[in-house]
Design a protein around this motif. Structure first.
Motif, short mmCIF file in Angstrom:
data_model
loop_
_atom_site.label_atom_id
_atom_site.label_comp_id
_atom_site.label_asym_id
_atom_site.label_seq_id
_atom_site.Cartn_x
_atom_site.Cartn_y
_atom_site.Cartn_z
N LEU A 68 -1.46 10.44 -12.78
CA LEU A 68 -2.15 10.48 -11.49
C LEU A 68 -1.59 11.64 -10.67
N THR A 69 -2.30 12.03 -9.61
CA THR A 69 -1.74 13.04 -8.72
C THR A 69 -0.65 12.37 -7.87
N ALA A 70 0.28 13.17 -7.37
CA ALA A 70 1.37 12.63 -6.54
C ALA A 70 0.78 11.94 -5.31
N ASN A 71 -0.30 12.50 -4.78
CA ASN A 71 -0.95 11.92 -3.61
C ASN A 71 -1.54 10.54 -3.92
N ASN A 72 -2.17 10.46 -5.09
CA ASN A 72 -2.75 9.20 -5.55
C ASN A 72 -1.65 8.14 -5.73
N VAL A 73 -0.51 8.57 -6.27
CA VAL A 73 0.63 7.66 -6.44
C VAL A 73 1.09 7.14 -5.08
N LYS A 74 1.14 8.03 -4.10
CA LYS A 74 1.57 7.66 -2.75
C LYS A 74 0.67 6.56 -2.18
N VAL A 75 -0.65 6.75 -2.35
CA VAL A 75 -1.62 5.77 -1.84
C VAL A 75 -1.45 4.44 -2.59
N LYS A 76 -1.36 4.50 -3.94
CA LYS A 76 -1.21 3.29 -4.75
C LYS A 76 0.09 2.58 -4.40
N LEU A 77 1.14 3.36 -4.19
CA LEU A 77 2.44 2.79 -3.87
C LEU A 77 2.38 2.05 -2.53
N PHE A 78 1.73 2.65 -1.56
CA PHE A 78 1.60 2.02 -0.25
C PHE A 78 0.84 0.69 -0.38
N ARG A 79 -0.26 0.71 -1.14
CA ARG A 79 -1.06 -0.52 -1.34
C ARG A 79 -0.26 -1.58 -2.09
N SER A 80 0.48 -1.14 -3.12
CA SER A 80 1.30 -2.09 -3.90
C SER A 80 2.36 -2.74 -3.03
N ARG A 81 2.95 -1.92 -2.15
CA ARG A 81 3.98 -2.45 -1.27
C ARG A 81 3.38 -3.44 -0.27
N LYS A 82 2.13 -3.18 0.16
CA LYS A 82 1.47 -4.12 1.07
C LYS A 82 1.24 -5.46 0.37
N LYS A 83 0.82 -5.39 -0.90
CA LYS A 83 0.61 -6.62 -1.67
C LYS A 83 1.92 -7.37 -1.83
N LEU A 84 2.97 -6.61 -2.14
CA LEU A 84 4.29 -7.24 -2.32
C LEU A 84 4.76 -7.87 -1.01
N THR A 85 4.49 -7.20 0.11
CA THR A 85 4.86 -7.75 1.42
C THR A 85 4.21 -9.11 1.61
N THR A 96 8.26 -1.20 -10.04
CA THR A 96 9.47 -1.22 -10.89
C THR A 96 10.01 0.19 -11.03
N LEU A 97 9.13 1.15 -11.31
CA LEU A 97 9.56 2.55 -11.44
C LEU A 97 10.16 3.04 -10.12
N TYR A 98 9.52 2.69 -9.02
CA TYR A 98 9.92 3.21 -7.72
C TYR A 98 11.22 2.58 -7.20
N TYR A 99 11.28 1.26 -7.23
CA TYR A 99 12.45 0.57 -6.67
C TYR A 99 13.63 0.48 -7.63
N PHE A 100 13.35 0.09 -8.88
CA PHE A 100 14.46 -0.17 -9.80
C PHE A 100 14.90 1.07 -10.56
N GLU A 101 13.94 1.94 -10.86
CA GLU A 101 14.27 3.14 -11.62
C GLU A 101 14.45 4.36 -10.73
N ILE A 125 6.61 9.68 -11.27
CA ILE A 125 5.66 8.57 -11.46
C ILE A 125 4.26 9.13 -11.74
N SER A 126 3.89 10.22 -11.06
CA SER A 126 2.56 10.78 -11.28
C SER A 126 2.42 11.29 -12.72
N LYS A 127 3.51 11.84 -13.29
CA LYS A 127 3.47 12.28 -14.70
C LYS A 127 3.35 11.08 -15.64
#
Length: 198
Positions: free
Chosen positions: A159-176, A141-146, A153-155
């Motif tokens: 989380l670290t920005a890198n951690n957000v990147k990994v989580k975001l990738f996994r979340s997008r895979k689940k959404l796919t 929601t933060l990434y796509y809509f906001e 997002i990391s703030k």
């Protein structure tokens, strides 16, 4: 910019003009509620968390240093309140099985997602986001809509920005995987063909 900056209202409230807090509530209430709903999957609990969030924001305004955007600060408080609520209600996460999706398929998802937003199939997206685990739903929601950056997002999520990147990738895979299951397969196929031919 036609909207008066948040900081103007924050200063007035801290100086004692508490009535203008209504402006900030009005500005962020829909989004805070949406984010809470994404995490908690329950309307009443989301409403309760939204109210708690604005009470906390009001009480802590003098602590807001302006080192991040005010919106990011509010989302962070919302996120923490949601985590507290989840502990309180001991909600079970709804897990989605993930097939191994490639980067290309995630790009395909982004294109299909854009098409769905353009086609105003908001409800379909909402349904899919509702089926994701709480944190994934909040993150997307933060990434796509906001359109929050990885740094913002990391703030918000601590989380670290890198951690957000990994989580975001996994979340997008689940959404796919949910989108492939739920939405018109021809939309996804159309973009897969375009990717292959393009």
């Amino acid at each position: 910019m036609t909207l008066i900056d948040d900081q103007y209202y924050i200063t007035k409230i801290v100086e004692g003009d508490t009535k203008v807090f209504a402006v900030l509530v009005d500005r962020y209430k829909d989004l805070v509620f949406t984010l809470a709903l994404r995490m908690l999957k329950n309307k009443e609990e989301a409403e309760e968390v939204s109210q708690d969030t604005f009470i906390k924001v009001f009480k802590s305004l003098n602590k807001f240093k302006g080192d991040s955007k005010f919106s990011s600060w509010i989302y962070r408080i919302t996120y923490n309140n949601c985590l507290d609520a989840l502990k309180k209600y001991k909600q079970e996460y709804q897990w989605v099985t993930i097939d191994e999706y490639t980067e290309r398929q995630v790009v395909t998802l982004d294109n299909a997602f854009d098409a769905l937003v353009e086609k105003e199939q908001q409800q379909a997206i909402e349904d899919c986001l509702q089926r994701l685990p709480n944190e994934d739903s909040f993150l997307l929601t933060l990434y796509y809509f906001e359109e929050q950056s990885l740094d913002e997002i990391s703030k918000i999520m601590g989380l670290t920005a890198n951690n957000v990147k990994v989580k975001l990738f996994r979340s997008r895979k689940k959404l796919t995987s949910i989108l492939k299951e739920r939405l018109e397969p021809e939309i996804i196929e159309h973009y897969e063909r375009k990717q292959t031919n393009g």
